[in-house]
Write a protein that holds these residues in place. Structure first.
Motif, short mmCIF file in Angstrom:
data_model
loop_
_atom_site.label_atom_id
_atom_site.label_comp_id
_atom_site.label_asym_id
_atom_site.label_seq_id
_atom_site.Cartn_x
_atom_site.Cartn_y
_atom_site.Cartn_z
N VAL A 191 -20.30 -6.96 3.83
CA VAL A 191 -21.58 -7.50 3.36
C VAL A 191 -21.34 -8.29 2.09
N ASP A 192 -22.37 -9.00 1.65
CA ASP A 192 -22.33 -9.73 0.39
C ASP A 192 -21.14 -10.69 0.33
N GLN A 193 -20.90 -11.38 1.45
CA GLN A 193 -19.83 -12.37 1.59
C GLN A 193 -18.42 -11.76 1.53
N ALA A 194 -18.31 -10.48 1.78
CA ALA A 194 -16.99 -9.86 1.87
C ALA A 194 -16.29 -10.33 3.14
N THR A 195 -14.98 -10.48 3.07
CA THR A 195 -14.19 -10.83 4.25
C THR A 195 -13.06 -9.81 4.37
N ILE A 196 -12.66 -9.55 5.60
CA ILE A 196 -11.61 -8.56 5.83
C ILE A 196 -10.82 -8.97 7.06
N ASP A 197 -9.49 -8.86 6.97
CA ASP A 197 -8.64 -9.21 8.10
C ASP A 197 -8.11 -7.93 8.76
N ARG A 198 -7.32 -8.10 9.79
CA ARG A 198 -6.84 -6.93 10.54
C ARG A 198 -5.95 -6.01 9.71
N PRO A 199 -4.99 -6.52 8.94
CA PRO A 199 -4.20 -5.61 8.11
C PRO A 199 -5.06 -4.82 7.12
N GLN A 200 -6.09 -5.46 6.55
CA GLN A 200 -6.98 -4.75 5.64
C GLN A 200 -7.73 -3.64 6.37
N ALA A 201 -8.25 -3.97 7.53
CA ALA A 201 -8.98 -2.96 8.31
C ALA A 201 -8.07 -1.80 8.68
N LEU A 202 -6.85 -2.10 9.09
CA LEU A 202 -5.90 -1.04 9.44
C LEU A 202 -5.53 -0.21 8.21
N ALA A 203 -5.38 -0.86 7.05
CA ALA A 203 -5.04 -0.13 5.82
C ALA A 203 -6.16 0.83 5.43
N ILE A 204 -7.40 0.39 5.55
CA ILE A 204 -8.54 1.28 5.26
C ILE A 204 -8.53 2.45 6.22
N ALA A 205 -8.30 2.17 7.50
CA ALA A 205 -8.29 3.23 8.50
C ALA A 205 -7.15 4.22 8.28
N LEU A 206 -5.99 3.74 7.86
CA LEU A 206 -4.87 4.63 7.56
C LEU A 206 -5.23 5.60 6.45
N GLN A 207 -5.86 5.08 5.40
CA GLN A 207 -6.23 5.94 4.28
C GLN A 207 -7.33 6.92 4.66
N ALA A 208 -8.29 6.47 5.46
CA ALA A 208 -9.35 7.35 5.90
C ALA A 208 -8.82 8.45 6.82
N ALA A 209 -7.81 8.10 7.63
CA ALA A 209 -7.25 9.07 8.56
C ALA A 209 -6.38 10.11 7.86
N LEU A 210 -5.84 9.78 6.71
CA LEU A 210 -4.88 10.66 6.05
C LEU A 210 -5.43 12.07 5.75
N PRO A 211 -6.63 12.21 5.18
CA PRO A 211 -7.11 13.57 4.91
C PRO A 211 -7.30 14.43 6.17
N VAL A 212 -7.59 13.79 7.30
CA VAL A 212 -7.85 14.57 8.52
C VAL A 212 -6.69 14.49 9.50
#
Length: 261
Positions: A61-82
């Motif tokens: 939102v708010d003109q944010a942009t995200i590419d595939r490596p960024q999306a995967l990096a966020i998902a990796l960090q989110a997956a780490l605790p679980v």
């Protein structure tokens, strides 16, 4: 573009791994602390990250942009605790709202007299009970560097804390864990952090953890994954309880510090 990729990923989970292979090195490079995990754990983390993306919506939102490596990096960090808990621990919410930088948040605050105030503040992350997880992409990029800070893990820890209906720094514990041992470890460390923060002394954890038991749990969880030896040295009882809760021992495979000659 990201929404179309998310829909493709959800419908082609088995084929996603080979087709995304070229993006994994860039994704892991954004989170240097993951280099300390074993190859087997990194492989499991990749698969869990794909499953996470297939079940959650990323909403720039708010003109944010995200590419595939960024999306995967966020998902990796989110997956780490679980990683050893499973994605069911992230049940009850479906979206990650992504701002380019800090965002303005409006919320209610009750003072000691019971008066409700409307408060507005700048935030780098936020977790709404039964609602979205909100992140600043600038803060996401600054995490995972081994300095004890990680906004993705911080906000995901809040999601775990909210599972029993209260955000109080006491998530649902596993059978066999001792609630008294958990409370004792966290209460002592929370008091210590509060005293040090009040006196402007050096602290093991980010002083923001002294704001409340809920923030202490989230800040301690950040350091557990982003600087486990530091947490283990500073608050060993807290580290031991988090190791039981997350069913991980990240300090065990962290590189040993080499003392200068």
């Amino acid at each position: 573009m990201l929404a179309r990729w998310r829909d493709w990923l959800a419908g082609h989970r088995r084929a996603a791994a080979p087709q995304l292979a070229e993006h994994w090195p860039a994704a892991f490079a954004r989170v240097p602390v993951l280099a300390h995990w074993s190859a087997a754990d990194r492989e499991r983390l990749q698969q869990l990250a794909l499953d996470f993306l297939a079940g959650k919506v990323l909403e720039p939102v708010d003109q944010a942009t995200i590419d595939r490596p960024q999306a995967l990096a966020i998902a990796l960090q989110a997956a780490l605790p679980v990683l050893n808990l499973g994605l069911d621990w992230y049940r009850g919410w479906h979206a990650l709202v992504l701002y380019p930088d800090e965002f303005r948040s409006r919320f209610e605050e009750v003072d000691e007299a019971g008066v409700v105030h409307q408060v507005e503040d700048w935030r780098s992350g936020e977790s709404w009970a039964a609602g979205p997880l909100i992140l600043s992409l600038a803060e996401v990029a600054a995490g995972g560097q081994g300095h004890g800070h990680n906004v993705v893990i911080h906000e995901c820890a809040h999601k775990l804390d909210q599972l029993d209906g209260d955000t109080n720094g006491h998530p649902p514990l596993h059978p066999g864990m001792d609630p008294a041992a958990w409370s004792s470890a966290f209460a002592a460390a929370y008091r210590d952090l509060g005293r040090r923060a009040l006196r402007h002394l050096r602290t093991v954890l980010d002083p923001y953890g002294a704001e409340s038991p809920a923030e202490f749990f989230a800040v301690a969880s950040e350091m557990f994954f982003d600087d486990p030896p530091g947490l283990q040295r500073g608050y060993p009882a807290v580290y031991a309880q988090l190791a039981l809760f997350y069913r991980q021992d990240p300090a065990a495979h962290w590189p040993a510090l080499v003392e200068p000659p």
